[in-house]
Design a protein around this motif. Structure first.
Motif, PDB file in Angstrom:
ATOM      1  N   PRO A   1       0.797  -1.232   0.000  1.00 12.28           N
ATOM      2  CA  PRO A   1       0.000   0.000   0.000  1.00 12.28           C
ATOM      3  C   PRO A   1       0.832   1.286   0.000  1.00 12.28           C
ATOM      4  O   PRO A   1       0.541   2.222   0.725  1.00 12.28           O
ATOM      5  N   PHE A   2       1.866   1.331  -0.813  1.00 12.38           N
ATOM      6  CA  PHE A   2       2.743   2.501  -0.873  1.00 12.38           C
ATOM      7  C   PHE A   2       2.853   2.975  -2.315  1.00 12.38           C
ATOM      8  O   PHE A   2       2.907   2.164  -3.231  1.00 12.38           O
ATOM      9  N   SER A   3       2.934   4.260  -2.494  1.00 10.69           N
ATOM     10  CA  SER A   3       3.117   4.766  -3.851  1.00 10.69           C
ATOM     11  C   SER A   3       4.555   4.518  -4.301  1.00 10.69           C
ATOM     12  O   SER A   3       5.475   4.440  -3.484  1.00 10.69           O
ATOM     13  N   SER A   4       4.728   4.398  -5.577  1.00 11.26           N
ATOM     14  CA  SER A   4       6.032   4.133  -6.157  1.00 11.26           C
ATOM     15  C   SER A   4       7.039   5.203  -5.739  1.00 11.26           C
ATOM     16  O   SER A   4       6.756   6.397  -5.812  1.00 11.26           O
ATOM     17  N   GLY A   5       8.194   4.757  -5.277  1.00 15.21           N
ATOM     18  CA  GLY A   5       9.254   5.683  -4.887  1.00 15.21           C
ATOM     19  C   GLY A   5       9.117   6.263  -3.497  1.00 15.21           C
ATOM     20  O   GLY A   5       9.947   7.059  -3.082  1.00 15.21           O
ATOM     21  N   SER A   6       8.093   5.858  -2.734  1.00 16.92           N
ATOM     22  CA  SER A   6       7.887   6.452  -1.409  1.00 16.92           C
ATOM     23  C   SER A   6       8.642   5.717  -0.303  1.00 16.92           C
ATOM     24  O   SER A   6       8.721   6.211   0.824  1.00 16.92           O
ATOM     25  N   VAL A   7       9.216   4.573  -0.612  1.00 12.45           N
ATOM     26  CA  VAL A   7       9.941   3.773   0.367  1.00 12.45           C
ATOM     27  C   VAL A   7      11.406   3.729  -0.040  1.00 12.45           C
ATOM     28  O   VAL A   7      11.726   3.509  -1.210  1.00 12.45           O
ATOM     29  N   ASP A   8      12.290   3.939   0.931  1.00 13.49           N
ATOM     30  CA  ASP A   8      13.718   3.963   0.625  1.00 13.49           C
ATOM     31  C   ASP A   8      14.387   2.600   0.713  1.00 13.49           C
ATOM     32  O   ASP A   8      15.388   2.351   0.044  1.00 13.49           O
ATOM     33  N   ALA A   9      13.851   1.717   1.570  1.00 13.10           N
ATOM     34  CA  ALA A   9      14.440   0.392   1.723  1.00 13.10           C
ATOM     35  C   ALA A   9      13.375  -0.603   2.158  1.00 13.10           C
ATOM     36  O   ALA A   9      12.443  -0.251   2.883  1.00 13.10           O
ATOM     37  N   VAL A  10      13.543  -1.834   1.703  1.00 16.07           N
ATOM     38  CA  VAL A  10      12.644  -2.922   2.079  1.00 16.07           C
ATOM     39  C   VAL A  10      13.483  -4.056   2.643  1.00 16.07           C
ATOM     40  O   VAL A  10      14.430  -4.510   2.002  1.00 16.07           O
ATOM     41  N   HIS A  11      13.133  -4.472   3.845  1.00 10.37           N
ATOM     42  CA  HIS A  11      13.792  -5.622   4.464  1.00 10.37           C
ATOM     43  C   HIS A  11      12.804  -6.776   4.482  1.00 10.37           C
ATOM     44  O   HIS A  11      11.655  -6.612   4.875  1.00 10.37           O
ATOM     45  N   ALA A  12      13.244  -7.933   4.034  1.00 13.76           N
ATOM     46  CA  ALA A  12      12.434  -9.151   4.104  1.00 13.76           C
ATOM     47  C   ALA A  12      13.332 -10.237   4.683  1.00 13.76           C
ATOM     48  O   ALA A  12      14.144 -10.820   3.971  1.00 13.76           O
ATOM     49  N   GLY A  13      13.213 -10.433   5.974  1.00 14.62           N
ATOM     50  CA  GLY A  13      14.110 -11.324   6.706  1.00 14.62           C
ATOM     51  C   GLY A  13      14.105 -12.772   6.259  1.00 14.62           C
ATOM     52  O   GLY A  13      14.976 -13.206   5.524  1.00 14.62           O
ATOM     53  N   ALA A  14      13.125 -13.513   6.683  1.00 16.44           N
ATOM     54  CA  ALA A  14      13.141 -14.951   6.408  1.00 16.44           C
ATOM     55  C   ALA A  14      11.753 -15.464   6.071  1.00 16.44           C
ATOM     56  O   ALA A  14      11.364 -16.538   6.475  1.00 16.44           O
TER      57      ALA A  14
END
Length: 106
Positions: A76-89
């Protein structure tokens, strides 16, 4: 290692996708490195557990922390609005890892 990897986006918005109990979410929020940290999970129970752990730790600044229930393949975020995504395990829990990765990849 994750903190080191995210050095280029210090001060930005970080999303911990499939946060589970929020172990990494709490570490990211505690670091004070990011303008905001979002704990995201599809499971309401996992978000509740994450919330409970956050509330037990009075060293976490909750002013820059949000919990969001969402499907990883439809963030639910607009394109370019997030600087980093963490996906652990949690890739193994995603119904379609390729769809999810295409959503978060540039």
């Amino acid at each position: 290692m994750a903190q080191e990897y995210f050095k280029p986006v210090e001060g930005g918005l970080l999303v911990d996708v499939s946060c589970g109990s929020g172990l990494f979410t709490r570490k990211f929020a505690k670091s004070g490195t990011y303008s905001g940290v979002i704990a995201l999970d599809f499971s309401e129970n996992m978000l509740r557990q994450s919330y409970d752990f956050i509330k037990q730790d009075d060293t976490i600044l909750t002013s820059n922390l949000a919990l969001v229930r969402a499907d990883v393949s439809r963030l639910p975020f607009s394109s370019g609005s997030v600087d980093a995504v963490h996906a652990g395990a949690a890739l193994h829990c995603w119904p379609s890892a390729s769809n999810a990765v295409s959503v978060v990849s540039p």
